[in-house]
Design a protein around this motif. Structure first.
Motif, PDB file in Angstrom:
ATOM      1  N   UNK A  35      24.063  34.740  36.890  1.00 54.74           N
ATOM      2  CA  UNK A  35      22.743  35.322  36.670  1.00 54.74           C
ATOM      3  C   UNK A  35      22.460  35.379  35.179  1.00 54.74           C
ATOM      4  N   UNK A  36      21.277  34.958  34.793  1.00 48.42           N
ATOM      5  CA  UNK A  36      20.844  35.119  33.415  1.00 48.42           C
ATOM      6  C   UNK A  36      20.267  36.509  33.225  1.00 48.42           C
ATOM      7  N   UNK A  37      20.164  36.951  31.973  1.00 47.57           N
ATOM      8  CA  UNK A  37      19.584  38.271  31.742  1.00 47.57           C
ATOM      9  C   UNK A  37      18.094  38.291  32.054  1.00 47.57           C
ATOM     10  N   UNK A  38      17.513  37.109  32.302  1.00 44.32           N
ATOM     11  CA  UNK A  38      16.126  37.055  32.755  1.00 44.32           C
ATOM     12  C   UNK A  38      16.026  37.259  34.263  1.00 44.32           C
ATOM     13  N   UNK A  79      17.136  35.252  36.573  1.00 39.25           N
ATOM     14  CA  UNK A  79      17.206  33.999  37.316  1.00 39.25           C
ATOM     15  C   UNK A  79      18.663  33.571  37.503  1.00 39.25           C
ATOM     16  N   UNK A  80      18.958  33.058  38.695  1.00 40.55           N
ATOM     17  CA  UNK A  80      20.301  32.542  38.962  1.00 40.55           C
ATOM     18  C   UNK A  80      20.360  31.055  38.630  1.00 40.55           C
ATOM     19  N   UNK A  81      21.555  30.577  38.338  1.00 42.88           N
ATOM     20  CA  UNK A  81      21.726  29.150  38.042  1.00 42.88           C
ATOM     21  C   UNK A  81      23.147  28.731  38.378  1.00 42.88           C
ATOM     22  N   UNK A  82      23.317  27.427  38.626  1.00 40.32           N
ATOM     23  CA  UNK A  82      24.634  26.844  38.857  1.00 40.32           C
ATOM     24  C   UNK A  82      25.183  26.405  37.505  1.00 40.32           C
ATOM     25  N   UNK A  83      26.286  26.987  37.046  1.00 41.01           N
ATOM     26  CA  UNK A  83      26.745  26.713  35.681  1.00 41.01           C
ATOM     27  C   UNK A  83      27.437  25.375  35.485  1.00 41.01           C
ATOM     28  N   UNK A  84      27.848  24.710  36.555  1.00 42.51           N
ATOM     29  CA  UNK A  84      28.507  23.415  36.383  1.00 42.51           C
ATOM     30  C   UNK A  84      29.995  23.505  36.146  1.00 42.51           C
ATOM     31  N   UNK A 143      25.606  37.765  22.119  1.00 43.53           N
ATOM     32  CA  UNK A 143      25.745  36.662  23.069  1.00 43.53           C
ATOM     33  C   UNK A 143      26.963  36.974  23.917  1.00 43.53           C
ATOM     34  N   UNK A 144      26.740  37.287  25.205  1.00 41.18           N
ATOM     35  CA  UNK A 144      27.853  37.912  25.913  1.00 41.18           C
ATOM     36  C   UNK A 144      27.854  37.648  27.413  1.00 41.18           C
ATOM     37  N   UNK A 145      29.023  37.930  27.988  1.00 39.33           N
ATOM     38  CA  UNK A 145      29.259  37.884  29.427  1.00 39.33           C
ATOM     39  C   UNK A 145      29.448  39.316  29.906  1.00 39.33           C
ATOM     40  N   UNK A 146      28.735  39.699  30.955  1.00 33.56           N
ATOM     41  CA  UNK A 146      28.946  41.001  31.586  1.00 33.56           C
ATOM     42  C   UNK A 146      29.084  40.804  33.089  1.00 33.56           C
ATOM     43  N   UNK A 147      29.423  41.875  33.782  1.00 30.93           N
ATOM     44  CA  UNK A 147      29.534  41.843  35.233  1.00 30.93           C
ATOM     45  C   UNK A 147      28.658  42.953  35.804  1.00 30.93           C
ATOM     46  N   UNK A 148      27.804  42.601  36.763  1.00 32.22           N
ATOM     47  CA  UNK A 148      26.921  43.574  37.403  1.00 32.22           C
ATOM     48  C   UNK A 148      26.975  43.369  38.911  1.00 32.22           C
ATOM     49  N   UNK A 149      27.346  44.428  39.630  1.00 29.04           N
ATOM     50  CA  UNK A 149      27.464  44.348  41.092  1.00 29.04           C
ATOM     51  C   UNK A 149      28.356  43.185  41.518  1.00 29.04           C
ATOM     52  N   UNK A 180      28.756  40.364  40.068  1.00 29.54           N
ATOM     53  CA  UNK A 180      28.253  39.032  39.690  1.00 29.54           C
ATOM     54  C   UNK A 180      28.316  38.858  38.183  1.00 29.54           C
ATOM     55  N   UNK A 181      28.579  37.628  37.771  1.00 27.93           N
ATOM     56  CA  UNK A 181      28.620  37.306  36.344  1.00 27.93           C
ATOM     57  C   UNK A 181      27.201  37.202  35.803  1.00 27.93           C
ATOM     58  N   UNK A 182      26.965  37.908  34.697  1.00 27.67           N
ATOM     59  CA  UNK A 182      25.658  37.876  34.036  1.00 27.67           C
ATOM     60  C   UNK A 182      25.838  37.270  32.648  1.00 27.67           C
ATOM     61  N   UNK A 183      25.044  36.248  32.347  1.00 25.18           N
ATOM     62  CA  UNK A 183      25.153  35.524  31.081  1.00 25.18           C
ATOM     63  C   UNK A 183      23.956  35.823  30.193  1.00 25.18           C
ATOM     64  N   UNK A 184      24.243  36.159  28.949  1.00 26.73           N
ATOM     65  CA  UNK A 184      23.184  36.284  27.945  1.00 26.73           C
ATOM     66  C   UNK A 184      23.608  35.454  26.743  1.00 26.73           C
TER      67      UNK A 184
END
Length: 498
Positions: free
Chosen positions: A64-67, A69-74, A384-390, A392-396
């Motif tokens: 999940x992005x901080x916006x 939106x979900x995405x497939x990171x590859x 610029x960071x990685x967090x975890x919410x519920x 799920x990985x959240x990318x900013x």
């Protein structure tokens, strides 16, 4: 179901496999936990349509992005990790990458160790990955105690002609340092290896190189399909005592004296954050609040140089690079980055990246194009960071240094046109492209500003190590795989002494 080991390594990619190799002859019982399975050989392994158009190997995991939106990171989850699909380019970081220096859009902080301190470990890493190259061709090549053990992969005739054209255009093309057995690779099928999965021994990835060497020792084993949920510590939080993982739907637990996390810069940060407890409320090894921060992901662009009058007859293509703008662009004085060939671009590969392009047009372009990969340094930023919410990985990702990257694009376009390619097309990649993720658990001497020591050991938890790209203080502008391997082998020596 409880198990025991002397050393548990989480992840079998470059960092985990290299650490296992470094420790394999120690006699200690080493268990590698890998969430993926072995990548099996099937017809799809060399089918560009299946790989690129149909996404046969693509993971369904979403971030999940901080916006929102979900995405497939590859990312890929197999034994050997992302290296199963890598371009097999194993550069050393340049000497200048270890020192602080100014960039167009900020500064790179440098490293707490020097290149000379890491050089012997680079040599050991090159040996296990059987890297081929020629240091004399590249003016930016750092000092070496000894030359490459193997000569570079030979240019195909079409690429030899490109090398000559680049020389005339005024740059210094050099052979890429590659972990490739070219005869073995082509024996399976006549394709490139860049982004193609390695199901044999033609590409010396983490599995074919250090992991295979480690597993030849009876004290080393790997448990596949083992998805690690969290690490548990003693009540005081001073030692990790167990890893809890799920295999075949059953939660299991393994205890050990030493734990090393090498799940990748994003997954490692997420695991340590998920492992928060009363003694470590912000996550394991996170007293500095730097865990998950300083995420870096190279600024990258694909460039197609097209000569309508000259067909590209190469099969694998990826043998050439130039670093004329790496340390100091003659015009601006700033470091810009690396330019290297991609694997041979087919019509199906081009169509996958430009879905609106008619298939016949994609085939026509591919016949006469040469694909290049342009890489510029992304600078560390605590926001610029990685967090975890519920869960799920959240990318900013806070992108940086794009002015330098745009300058690299402009300079490279000029070189290509001067070399006789009148049509030059570019596409700059975004967050969905996993361009060498690193930096989320960086190494340093100060526990207030870093997560692990220069031996990759947690400042706070004496038996916890991190041995993947998480620990890199800077991203430089080349593939970090060899640097990760060198640091992991160095960490293995420290574990032995401990």
């Amino acid at each position: 179901m409880d198990q025991t080991a002397d050393i548990v390594i989480i992840g079998s990619g470059i960092g985990g496999a290299s650490l296992a190799y470094s420790l394999a002859d120690s006699g200690r019982r080493i268990v590698i936990l890998e969430r993926g399975e072995h990548l099996r050989d099937t017809p799809e392994a060399r089918d560009d349509k299946a790989i690129f158009l149909k996404g046969f190997y693509r993971s369904t995991e979403e971030w999940v992005g901080t916006d929102g939106e979900t995405f497939l990171p590859g990312n890929y989850y197999y034994v050997g990790g992302n290296s199963k699909f890598f371009g097999a380019v194993l550069y050393r970081y340049r000497l200048e990458d270890f020192s602080p220096r100014q960039h167009m859009d900020g500064a790179s902080p440098g490293w707490p160790i020097t290149y000379n301190e890491l050089e012997p470990w680079y040599e050991r890493a090159e040996a296990i990955f059987k890297v081929r190259g020629d240091a004399s061709q590249d003016p930016t090549e750092p000092p070496r105690a000894s030359p490459y053990r193997f000569p570079p992969v030979q240019d195909e005739p079409a690429i030899a002609a490109v090398r000559a054209r680049l020389n005339k255009a005024g740059v210094h093309p050099s052979s890429l340092p590659l972990a490739i057995d070219i005869d073995e690779w082509l024996r399976r099928a006549k394709t490139g290896w860049d982004a193609f999965p390695n199901t044999g021994s033609g590409k010396i990835d983490a599995e074919a190189g250090p992991l295979a060497a480690a597993l030849r020792h009876g004290n080393v084993s790997i448990l596949t399909g083992a998805n690690v949920l969290r690490l548990e510590t003693d009540p005081a939080g001073q030692q990790v005592i167990a890893a809890v993982f799920v295999k075949d739907g059953v939660e299991q637990r393994i205890s050990a004296g030493v734990f090393a996390v090498a799940a990748g810069a994003v997954q490692t940060a997420a695991l340590l954050l998920r492992s928060a407890n009363a003694a470590h409320p912000r996550g394991l090894a996170n007293g500095s609040d730097q865990l998950g921060r300083n995420f870096m992901n190279h600024n990258t662009t694909a460039m197609l140089a097209i000569d309508p009058l000259s067909a590209n007859t190469s099969v694998y293509q990826k043998t050439l690079a130039f670093n004329d703008f790496y340390n100091a662009d003659p015009e601006t004085g700033f470091p810009l980055g690396n330019v290297q060939l991609l694997g041979h671009i087919t019509g199906n590969i081009l169509k996958a990246n430009a879905p609106l392009l008619p298939r016949w047009v994609a085939g026509l372009i591919a016949r006469n194009c040469y694909g290049w990969f342009l890489t510029s340094e992304d600078l560390p930023n605590p926001d610029s960071r990685v967090t975890v919410s519920d869960g799920r990985i959240v990318m900013h990702w806070v992108r940086s240094n794009m002015q330098a990257h745009e300058t690299l694009i402009r300079k490279t376009r000029h070189v290509m046109r001067k070399a006789g390619f009148p049509i030059v097309l570019t596409r700059t990649f975004g967050r969905k492209t996993t361009s060498h993720q690193c930096g989320t658990a960086r190494l340093g001497n100060d526990p207030q500003t870093s997560v692990v020591s220069t031996d990759c050991r947690s400042h706070e938890i004496s038996n916890l190590y991190v041995t993947d790209a998480s620990v890199l203080p800077t991203s430089a502008a080349v593939n970090p795989a060899l640097t990760v391997a060198a640091l992991a082998i160095k960490a293995g020596a420290a574990i032995r002494q401990g």
